[in-house]
Structure formats: C-alpha cells, structure tokens
Design an enzyme around this catalytic site. Sequence first.
Site, mmCIF file in Angstrom:
data_model
loop_
_atom_site.group_PDB
_atom_site.id
_atom_site.type_symbol
_atom_site.label_atom_id
_atom_site.label_comp_id
_atom_site.label_asym_id
_atom_site.label_seq_id
_atom_site.Cartn_x
_atom_site.Cartn_y
_atom_site.Cartn_z
ATOM 1 N N THR A 39 -19.967 -54.992 107.712
ATOM 2 C CA THR A 39 -18.734 -54.406 108.698
ATOM 3 C C THR A 39 -18.162 -53.404 107.711
ATOM 4 O O THR A 39 -17.745 -53.497 106.676
ATOM 5 C CB THR A 39 -17.816 -55.298 109.175
ATOM 6 O OG1 THR A 39 -17.128 -55.929 108.127
ATOM 7 C CG2 THR A 39 -18.229 -56.628 109.956
ATOM 8 N N ASN A 41 -15.385 -51.259 107.006
ATOM 9 C CA ASN A 41 -14.137 -51.711 107.215
ATOM 10 C C ASN A 41 -13.209 -50.322 107.326
ATOM 11 O O ASN A 41 -13.516 -49.219 106.391
ATOM 12 C CB ASN A 41 -13.147 -52.264 106.006
ATOM 13 C CG ASN A 41 -13.811 -53.748 105.822
ATOM 14 O OD1 ASN A 41 -14.792 -53.965 106.446
ATOM 15 N ND2 ASN A 41 -12.997 -54.640 105.440
ATOM 16 N N GLU A 127 -13.094 -53.496 111.715
ATOM 17 C CA GLU A 127 -14.143 -53.591 111.001
ATOM 18 C C GLU A 127 -15.317 -53.328 112.188
ATOM 19 O O GLU A 127 -15.424 -53.732 113.152
ATOM 20 C CB GLU A 127 -14.575 -54.895 110.548
ATOM 21 C CG GLU A 127 -13.638 -55.290 109.537
ATOM 22 C CD GLU A 127 -13.713 -56.888 109.113
ATOM 23 O OE1 GLU A 127 -15.168 -57.120 108.767
ATOM 24 O OE2 GLU A 127 -12.936 -57.429 108.535
HETATM 25 P P1 ADP Z 1 -16.547 -55.023 102.891
HETATM 26 O O1 ADP Z 1 -15.774 -56.363 102.824
HETATM 27 O O2 ADP Z 1 -16.356 -54.240 101.480
HETATM 28 O O3 ADP Z 1 -16.395 -54.285 104.194
HETATM 29 P P2 ADP Z 1 -19.119 -55.752 103.872
HETATM 30 O O4 ADP Z 1 -19.847 -57.114 103.381
HETATM 31 O O5 ADP Z 1 -18.707 -55.804 105.004
HETATM 32 O O6 ADP Z 1 -17.923 -55.541 102.684
HETATM 33 O O7 ADP Z 1 -20.208 -54.554 103.780
HETATM 34 C C1 ADP Z 1 -19.785 -53.233 104.327
HETATM 35 C C2 ADP Z 1 -20.505 -52.401 103.896
HETATM 36 O O8 ADP Z 1 -21.747 -52.244 104.148
HETATM 37 C C3 ADP Z 1 -19.956 -51.042 104.624
HETATM 38 O O9 ADP Z 1 -18.989 -50.456 104.155
HETATM 39 C C4 ADP Z 1 -20.889 -50.069 104.459
HETATM 40 O O10 ADP Z 1 -20.979 -49.474 103.308
HETATM 41 C C5 ADP Z 1 -22.428 -50.951 104.101
HETATM 42 N N1 ADP Z 1 -23.125 -51.158 105.527
HETATM 43 C C6 ADP Z 1 -24.516 -51.361 105.367
HETATM 44 N N2 ADP Z 1 -25.181 -51.642 106.604
HETATM 45 C C7 ADP Z 1 -24.102 -51.549 107.591
HETATM 46 C C8 ADP Z 1 -24.055 -51.577 108.909
HETATM 47 N N3 ADP Z 1 -25.287 -51.661 109.823
HETATM 48 N N4 ADP Z 1 -22.947 -51.386 109.665
HETATM 49 C C9 ADP Z 1 -21.897 -51.381 108.790
HETATM 50 N N5 ADP Z 1 -21.914 -51.176 107.301
HETATM 51 C C10 ADP Z 1 -22.603 -51.299 106.792
HETATM 52 MG MG MG Z 2 -16.563 -55.421 105.922
#
Ligand code: ADP
Ligand code: MG
Length: 189
Positions: A39, A41, A127
């Site tokens: 997601t 953020n 998110e």
């Molecule tokens: P965080 O806690 O840092 O948000 P996540 O595990 O939720 O970590 O991963 C989020 C990151 O993954 C996003 O900021 C983006 O850079 C990347 N990302 C890759 N694919 C997607 C997707 N389909 N939707 C949203 N974010 C994605």
């Molecule tokens: Mg996230």
Amino acid sequence: MNRPQVDIPTQPQPPFPLTASSHIVSGFGRGSLDLGIPTANIPMESLSQQFHDLPVGVYFGFCRVSPNLTYKAIEVKLLATPDSQQQRAVEFSYGHKLSEKELITVFPHVMSIGWNPFYQNKEKAAEVHIMHKFDRNFYGAAIEFNVLGYIRPELDYTTKEALIADIQEDIAIALRTLDSDGYKKYSEL
Ligand code: ADP
Ligand code: MG
C-alpha cells in the site's frame, strides 16, 4: 467475522468524488512483507479536510503515479522498523523508474483510511493499493487520485488469512464498480 453488506450506489454520491494529489511516504513496510499487498502510504496532512472527515474504512477510486520533480536523484534512506532496534534501507526512487506505460495509465485502487500503527494508532493513515503489478517500489513518487465510494468499515481480524481474503474481496468489488457506467467516466483524472 462477517463483513457488513454495503450497497454501492450506481454512481458516486456526495461527498464523492473527492480528489487529491500528494506524494508517497514509507511506513513499516508491512503491507508487502506480511500480506503481499503493498500500500502506498499517503500523508494525511496533504489531504483536504473532507478526507479527514471520512470514517475509517475502505474506499475505492482511480489513481495515477508520476515522478516527483522536486527530487532529481534516487536516495537510500534508513528508516525505522516496528522493532525499533533495527532499521531498514528503503530506496526512494521518487517515481523516476516508473515505465512510460505506467506514467500514462490510470489505475484502479482501493484505499484504506485507518488508525496508523506508526503513531500508536492515535493518528489516521491513508494507504492506497494500486491494482497493477509494479516491478519495483516508487517511494517518494507523486500520486493523484480520486475517491468515488465506500466499501466497508475498518474491521478487526484474528487471522492474517481473513484480512487478506477481505482485501481480495474489496479489490473485486472496486474493479467491478469502477468498470460500471456510473464510475468509468471518473477515470479521467
Ligand atoms: P510501507 O509500509 O512503507 O507503505 P508497503 O509494504 O505497504 O510498505 O509497500 C508500499 C510500497 O510498495 C509503496 O510505497 C510503493 O512504492 C510500492 N508498491 C509496489 N506495488 C504497489 C502497488 N500495487 N500499490 C501500491 N504500492 C505499491
Ligand atoms: Mg503501505
């Protein structure tokens, strides 16, 4: 636990559509690691009061990602993890590595507004899960999105599997609704 049945109207109803433009920050990195559902953020401060007034829950709409022109170079940042003893290295590409196709495409998304574990669940967090398979992260990228409707309230889950199943259901509902006549036209961001 059963999800409440929410009837989605045939077209957006007030306060929707809502629109926003922001940039992507990092959280704990849990979405991808634990759930396989990343997601992007979004800082709540960058969103209008109408977003702050929304009840916690799951929403849907369209979005587009693009390079964040304020930042020209890619950086690696060391960020906190839930276990504060450790740090994780996160690449901030600011959207500069998104493909040509990804830059021009408007994607469907599901957005959760919920209580942010990063701030001991005292602040809200937004998110956005984008329904597209990206090859790599795009932390720091610019994002424009709209929110067209509400799917369900925030629920408590006893198992990870139950949470994942509900998110898959949210995604199916969002895709179906966004493809319908009353919603399709909002894909022009
Ligand atoms: P965080 O806690 O840092 O948000 P996540 O595990 O939720 O970590 O991963 C989020 C990151 O993954 C996003 O900021 C983006 O850079 C990347 N990302 C890759 N694919 C997607 C997707 N389909 N939707 C949203 N974010 C994605
Ligand atoms: Mg996230």
